[in-house]
Design a protein around this motif. Structure first.
Motif, mmCIF file in Angstrom:
data_model
loop_
_atom_site.group_PDB
_atom_site.id
_atom_site.type_symbol
_atom_site.label_atom_id
_atom_site.label_comp_id
_atom_site.label_asym_id
_atom_site.label_seq_id
_atom_site.Cartn_x
_atom_site.Cartn_y
_atom_site.Cartn_z
ATOM 1 N N VAL A 126 25.960 40.224 18.127
ATOM 2 C CA VAL A 126 27.495 41.058 18.448
ATOM 3 C C VAL A 126 28.374 40.123 19.438
ATOM 4 O O VAL A 126 29.547 40.523 19.125
ATOM 5 N N GLN A 127 27.214 39.142 20.525
ATOM 6 C CA GLN A 127 28.447 38.535 21.100
ATOM 7 C C GLN A 127 29.098 37.218 20.392
ATOM 8 O O GLN A 127 30.474 36.891 20.771
ATOM 9 N N LEU A 128 28.567 37.445 19.238
ATOM 10 C CA LEU A 128 29.846 36.541 18.304
ATOM 11 C C LEU A 128 29.629 36.634 17.432
ATOM 12 O O LEU A 128 30.900 36.229 16.080
ATOM 13 N N GLY A 129 30.586 37.873 16.974
ATOM 14 C CA GLY A 129 31.298 38.635 16.719
ATOM 15 C C GLY A 129 30.802 39.427 15.699
ATOM 16 O O GLY A 129 31.602 40.225 15.162
ATOM 17 N N ALA A 130 29.407 39.484 15.219
ATOM 18 C CA ALA A 130 29.319 40.602 14.553
ATOM 19 C C ALA A 130 29.577 41.931 14.615
ATOM 20 O O ALA A 130 29.413 42.973 15.865
ATOM 21 N N ALA A 131 29.403 43.390 13.964
ATOM 22 C CA ALA A 131 29.534 44.119 14.147
ATOM 23 C C ALA A 131 29.093 45.505 14.626
ATOM 24 O O ALA A 131 27.583 44.554 13.925
ATOM 25 N N PRO A 132 28.890 45.938 15.546
ATOM 26 C CA PRO A 132 27.062 46.212 16.517
ATOM 27 C C PRO A 132 26.357 47.088 15.376
ATOM 28 O O PRO A 132 24.776 46.981 14.929
ATOM 29 N N ARG A 133 26.662 47.808 14.012
ATOM 30 C CA ARG A 133 25.927 48.431 13.562
ATOM 31 C C ARG A 133 25.226 47.192 12.723
ATOM 32 O O ARG A 133 23.974 46.878 12.510
ATOM 33 N N ALA A 134 25.896 46.018 12.497
ATOM 34 C CA ALA A 134 25.414 45.130 11.393
ATOM 35 C C ALA A 134 23.908 44.033 11.868
ATOM 36 O O ALA A 134 24.450 43.727 11.430
ATOM 37 N N ALA A 135 24.848 44.490 13.458
ATOM 38 C CA ALA A 135 23.716 43.261 14.189
ATOM 39 C C ALA A 135 22.753 43.561 14.351
ATOM 40 O O ALA A 135 21.440 42.675 14.333
ATOM 41 N N TRP A 136 21.622 44.907 13.863
ATOM 42 C CA TRP A 136 20.670 45.307 13.592
ATOM 43 C C TRP A 136 19.800 44.761 12.543
ATOM 44 O O TRP A 136 18.704 45.115 11.368
ATOM 45 N N ARG A 137 20.895 44.575 11.773
ATOM 46 C CA ARG A 137 20.051 44.195 9.524
ATOM 47 C C ARG A 137 19.608 42.533 10.226
ATOM 48 O O ARG A 137 19.773 42.169 10.691
ATOM 49 N N GLY A 138 18.082 42.679 8.604
ATOM 50 C CA GLY A 138 17.929 41.467 8.837
ATOM 51 C C GLY A 138 16.473 41.836 8.944
ATOM 52 O O GLY A 138 15.680 41.056 8.936
ATOM 53 N N GLY A 139 15.987 42.781 9.928
ATOM 54 C CA GLY A 139 14.580 43.562 10.176
ATOM 55 C C GLY A 139 13.966 42.237 10.770
ATOM 56 O O GLY A 139 13.635 41.773 11.208
ATOM 57 N N ARG A 140 12.731 41.277 9.637
ATOM 58 C CA ARG A 140 12.205 40.129 10.525
ATOM 59 C C ARG A 140 13.175 39.365 11.452
ATOM 60 O O ARG A 140 12.741 38.135 12.389
ATOM 61 N N THR A 141 14.275 38.732 10.312
ATOM 62 C CA THR A 141 15.415 37.627 11.614
ATOM 63 C C THR A 141 15.460 38.692 13.449
ATOM 64 O O THR A 141 15.978 37.414 13.440
ATOM 65 N N LEU A 142 15.481 39.480 13.271
ATOM 66 C CA LEU A 142 15.480 40.059 14.450
ATOM 67 C C LEU A 142 14.532 40.188 15.400
ATOM 68 O O LEU A 142 14.553 39.692 16.662
ATOM 69 N N PHE A 143 13.226 39.014 15.569
ATOM 70 C CA PHE A 143 12.733 38.382 15.616
ATOM 71 C C PHE A 143 12.545 36.703 15.270
ATOM 72 O O PHE A 143 11.722 35.849 16.223
ATOM 73 N N ASP A 144 13.113 36.456 15.658
ATOM 74 C CA ASP A 144 13.831 35.082 15.037
ATOM 75 C C ASP A 144 13.587 34.202 16.751
ATOM 76 O O ASP A 144 14.545 34.843 17.544
ATOM 77 N N GLY A 145 12.743 33.220 16.849
ATOM 78 C CA GLY A 145 13.211 32.911 18.267
ATOM 79 C C GLY A 145 12.161 33.632 19.171
ATOM 80 O O GLY A 145 11.940 33.897 20.206
ATOM 81 N N PHE A 146 10.915 34.146 19.092
ATOM 82 C CA PHE A 146 9.939 35.605 19.675
ATOM 83 C C PHE A 146 9.077 33.858 20.090
ATOM 84 O O PHE A 146 8.986 34.773 21.397
ATOM 85 N N GLY A 147 8.587 33.057 19.003
ATOM 86 C CA GLY A 147 7.665 32.222 19.766
ATOM 87 C C GLY A 147 8.790 31.534 21.447
ATOM 88 O O GLY A 147 8.160 31.186 22.287
#
Length: 176
Positions: free
Chosen positions: A15-36
């Motif tokens: 969202v800080q980079l400009g995504a719409a709030p609803r779109a920011a939650w798309r992507g499933g597993r990509t929300l865990f990019d950077g888990f490590g």
């Protein structure tokens, strides 16, 4: 906490980079990019925060001052890890934005925020930041002043609440 915090932080950064709030939650597993990288940042952050606070308190520093100093020291020590994490969590979003800005047609993968590519490992991200930017190693300290300004009062409030609660719980346990 990281299982909940990692996707929340990823969505916030999108969202800080400009995504719409609803779109920011798309992507499933990509929300865990950077888990490590999140674990790699949080473990030393918590260890440094509590140990520096305890060290300061044991030397007679008042709780408010000890909280502020602990927050500042910890934010400073872990900031490069936070920059690495931010870059990993936003890599796919930034790639998609570059494709759109170049005039490339949007694809179905763009909508899902998972183009099949990796956001990059921690090592690849460090190499990209340090070797491929004009700032060199200083790229790992981008945004440090803002982080310090945010963490000083946050740490003050946290430890101002933590210290009396901790002492109260210890007294209650002794009475058992």
């Amino acid at each position: 906490a990281t299982l909940v915090g990692c996707p929340l932080e990823a969505a916030k950064k999108r969202v800080q980079l400009g995504a719409a709030p609803r779109a920011a939650w798309r992507g499933g597993r990509t929300l865990f990019d950077g888990f490590g990288a999140t674990v790699l940042r949080n473990v030393p952050y918590n260890a440094a925060s509590f140990s520096s606070f305890a060290w300061l308190r044991n030397r007679g520093v008042a709780t408010p001052a000890a909280g502020i100093v602990a927050g500042l020291l910890t934010a400073l020590a872990t900031h490069p890890l936070d920059v690495i994490l931010t870059n990993i969590q936003t890599a796919r979003f930034r790639r998609r934005r570059r494709r759109r800005n170049s005039g490339a047609a949007a694809t179905e993968e763009d909508e899902e925020d998972d183009d099949g590519s990796s956001p990059g490992t921690i090592g690849e991200t460090v190499t990209r930041l340090v070797d491929r930017t004009p700032d060199g190693v200083l790229a790992l300290f981008r945004g440090l002043l803002v982080r310090l300004l945010a963490f000083a009062p946050a740490s003050l409030v946290f430890f101002a609440l933590y210290d009396p609660i901790r002492h109260g719980l210890l007294r209650a346990m002794v009475q058992l």
